[in-house]
Design a protein around this motif. Structure first.
Motif, PDB file in Angstrom:
ATOM      1  N   ASP A 241       0.819  -1.213   0.000  1.00 23.07           N
ATOM      2  CA  ASP A 241       0.000   0.000   0.000  1.00 23.07           C
ATOM      3  C   ASP A 241       0.851   1.260   0.000  1.00 23.07           C
ATOM      4  N   LEU A 242       2.000   1.215   0.662  1.00 21.67           N
ATOM      5  CA  LEU A 242       2.843   2.398   0.848  1.00 21.67           C
ATOM      6  C   LEU A 242       4.003   2.461  -0.144  1.00 21.67           C
ATOM      7  N   ALA A 243       3.972   1.626  -1.170  1.00 17.55           N
ATOM      8  CA  ALA A 243       5.125   1.500  -2.067  1.00 17.55           C
ATOM      9  C   ALA A 243       5.554   2.842  -2.652  1.00 17.55           C
ATOM     10  N   GLU A 244       4.630   3.580  -3.208  1.00 19.92           N
ATOM     11  CA  GLU A 244       5.009   4.849  -3.846  1.00 19.92           C
ATOM     12  C   GLU A 244       5.560   5.826  -2.820  1.00 19.92           C
ATOM     13  N   SER A 245       4.901   5.934  -1.661  1.00 18.01           N
ATOM     14  CA  SER A 245       5.348   6.864  -0.627  1.00 18.01           C
ATOM     15  C   SER A 245       6.743   6.522  -0.131  1.00 18.01           C
ATOM     16  N   ILE A 246       6.998   5.226   0.107  1.00 19.04           N
ATOM     17  CA  ILE A 246       8.317   4.809   0.598  1.00 19.04           C
ATOM     18  C   ILE A 246       9.383   5.043  -0.462  1.00 19.04           C
ATOM     19  N   HIS A 264       6.111 -16.407   0.314  1.00 20.23           N
ATOM     20  CA  HIS A 264       5.102 -16.443  -0.747  1.00 20.23           C
ATOM     21  C   HIS A 264       4.549 -15.052  -1.079  1.00 20.23           C
ATOM     22  N   GLN A 265       4.898 -14.034  -0.266  1.00 20.06           N
ATOM     23  CA  GLN A 265       4.445 -12.661  -0.525  1.00 20.06           C
ATOM     24  C   GLN A 265       5.493 -11.837  -1.259  1.00 20.06           C
ATOM     25  N   ALA A 266       6.692 -12.365  -1.395  1.00 19.44           N
ATOM     26  CA  ALA A 266       7.810 -11.571  -1.897  1.00 19.44           C
ATOM     27  C   ALA A 266       7.567 -11.042  -3.300  1.00 19.44           C
ATOM     28  N   GLU A 267       6.996 -11.865  -4.176  1.00 27.02           N
ATOM     29  CA  GLU A 267       6.809 -11.437  -5.559  1.00 27.02           C
ATOM     30  C   GLU A 267       5.821 -10.279  -5.650  1.00 27.02           C
ATOM     31  N   TYR A 273       7.090  -2.441  -6.114  1.00 28.69           N
ATOM     32  CA  TYR A 273       8.208  -1.492  -6.034  1.00 28.69           C
ATOM     33  C   TYR A 273       9.012  -1.383  -7.330  1.00 28.69           C
ATOM     34  N   THR A 274       8.778  -2.257  -8.290  1.00 25.68           N
ATOM     35  CA  THR A 274       9.614  -2.267  -9.500  1.00 25.68           C
ATOM     36  C   THR A 274       9.535  -0.993 -10.346  1.00 25.68           C
ATOM     37  N   PRO A 275       8.472  -0.183 -10.263  1.00 23.26           N
ATOM     38  CA  PRO A 275       8.533   1.076 -11.014  1.00 23.26           C
ATOM     39  C   PRO A 275       9.671   1.995 -10.582  1.00 23.26           C
ATOM     40  N   TRP A 276      10.192   1.800  -9.368  1.00 23.60           N
ATOM     41  CA  TRP A 276      11.230   2.690  -8.841  1.00 23.60           C
ATOM     42  C   TRP A 276      12.523   1.979  -8.470  1.00 23.60           C
ATOM     43  N   ILE A 277      12.441   0.703  -8.072  1.00 24.71           N
ATOM     44  CA  ILE A 277      13.575   0.037  -7.424  1.00 24.71           C
ATOM     45  C   ILE A 277      14.114  -1.096  -8.286  1.00 24.71           C
ATOM     46  N   GLU A 278      15.443  -1.148  -8.399  1.00 23.15           N
ATOM     47  CA  GLU A 278      16.105  -2.301  -8.996  1.00 23.15           C
ATOM     48  C   GLU A 278      16.619  -3.174  -7.854  1.00 23.15           C
ATOM     49  N   PHE A 279      16.049  -4.372  -7.717  1.00 22.37           N
ATOM     50  CA  PHE A 279      16.329  -5.220  -6.566  1.00 22.37           C
ATOM     51  C   PHE A 279      17.524  -6.136  -6.783  1.00 22.37           C
ATOM     52  N   ASP A 280      18.236  -6.387  -5.693  1.00 20.86           N
ATOM     53  CA  ASP A 280      19.247  -7.436  -5.650  1.00 20.86           C
ATOM     54  C   ASP A 280      18.533  -8.773  -5.403  1.00 20.86           C
ATOM     55  N   PRO A 281      19.243  -9.894  -5.498  1.00 19.94           N
ATOM     56  CA  PRO A 281      18.625 -11.171  -5.121  1.00 19.94           C
ATOM     57  C   PRO A 281      18.126 -11.110  -3.675  1.00 19.94           C
ATOM     58  N   GLN A 282      16.963 -11.697  -3.426  1.00 23.58           N
ATOM     59  CA  GLN A 282      16.375 -11.618  -2.096  1.00 23.58           C
ATOM     60  C   GLN A 282      17.118 -12.500  -1.091  1.00 23.58           C
TER      61      GLN A 282
END
Length: 297
Positions: A241-246, A264-267, A273-282
């Motif tokens: 819910d807070l993705a854009e704000s964070i 099971h919630q990670a994806e 968050y993918t519109p803003w963040i490039e993630f490393d391996p979890q």
């Protein structure tokens, strides 16, 4: 003094009725536990869920007749149409220094090459390490839970020296205060619970952290526009819910770590968050996940 404890396996819909019966019978304390040891990790918002098979247990004066108590409660359940889900069990609990037992079970935790979380009553194992003295209190966050540990491990590995840090959902302040001890320049802690702010201030004092280095607040409107590092250890639903704000609080090129996420919630969280963040391996521990990356957009 010792106590007589009774344990009654039941169904969630009968717990309120049985609790009333126990209290009327002279019970001093009532506890609900999971009969099958299956944890409820993240409830639906606004609900207080119980397990499908719940055990209600009560503490009585040890001089009470256990067989008479079981007979009385059995008659009550029959009158209310409550089917037994297992045998009622009684036992005598000997008196114990529960505070001392609890303190004995809380040990120093190494969260990386440099960082240890240590209770105040224990001498740090490595006096040359960065030792955050933290006592469990009203607010969540002692380093023992995998979500907290994963974030502390990440902070220890990252270079935060000179950075500004936002601890989003600060709880005890453990993550933001650890960042300050690891060299961050300043920290802001945000939480919806006033007790969390008190806990963070107290933990900062206990670690000799100058009050000019951090702020804690209930309203996100009091935050700075952006931070070099943002950590948010809450739950998957609020994180989505807070993705854009964070993300917008994380400066472009800044670092973000998210936890409180079941595997099971990670994806779903990653997608938010993918519109803003490039993630490393979890990173994962005991079924919990940390997602961390850099703001690229």
């Amino acid at each position: 003094m010792p106590w007589l404890q009774i344990r009654i396996p039941t169904l969630p819909e009968h717990t309120d009725t049985l609790e009333d019966a126990l209290l009327l019978a002279g019970c001093q304390a009532v506890t609900l536990v999971d009969t099958e040891d299956k944890p409820v990790f993240e409830p639906i918002r606004g609900t207080t869920p119980l397990w499908q098979h719940t055990t209600i247990q009560g503490l009585f004066d040890h001089e009470l007749d256990a067989e008479e108590l079981k007979a009385t409660l059995g008659e009550f359940m029959a009158a209310e149409g409550i089917e037994p889900q297992g045998p009622m069990v009684t036992e005598i609990l000997e008196d114990k220094d529960w505070e001392r037992a609890w303190m004995d079970n809380f040990k120093p935790i190494q969260c990386g090459p440099r960082l240890w979380i240590c209770p105040s009553w224990i001498e740090p194992p490595d006096s040359q390490a960065i030792n955050l003295r933290l006592d469990p209190g009203l607010a969540f966050g002692t380093g023992t839970h995998p979500t907290t540990f994963l974030c502390l491990e990440w902070l220890d590995r990252e270079t935060v020296s000179g950075d500004s840090v936002l601890d989003y959902g600060c709880g005890s302040g453990i993550l933001g205060l650890a960042a300050l001890l690891l060299g961050a320049n300043r920290m802001d802690g945000l939480d919806i619970d006033p007790q969390a702010l008190d806990a963070t201030r107290a933990n900062a004092r206990n670690n000799g952290i100058d009050e000019d280095c951090f702020r804690v607040m209930l309203d996100d409107r009091d935050l700075e526009p952006q931070y070099d590092v943002v950590v948010a250890n809450i739950l998957a639903g609020p994180l989505c819910d807070l993705a854009e704000s964070i993300c917008l609080r994380t400066r472009p090129g800044g670092k973000l770590a998210l936890s409180g996420i079941l595997a099971h919630q990670a994806e779903a969280v990653r997608k938010a968050y993918t519109p803003w963040i490039e993630f490393d391996p979890q990173a994962e521990q005991d079924g919990w996940v940390r997602l961390n990356g850099v703001r690229t957009r």
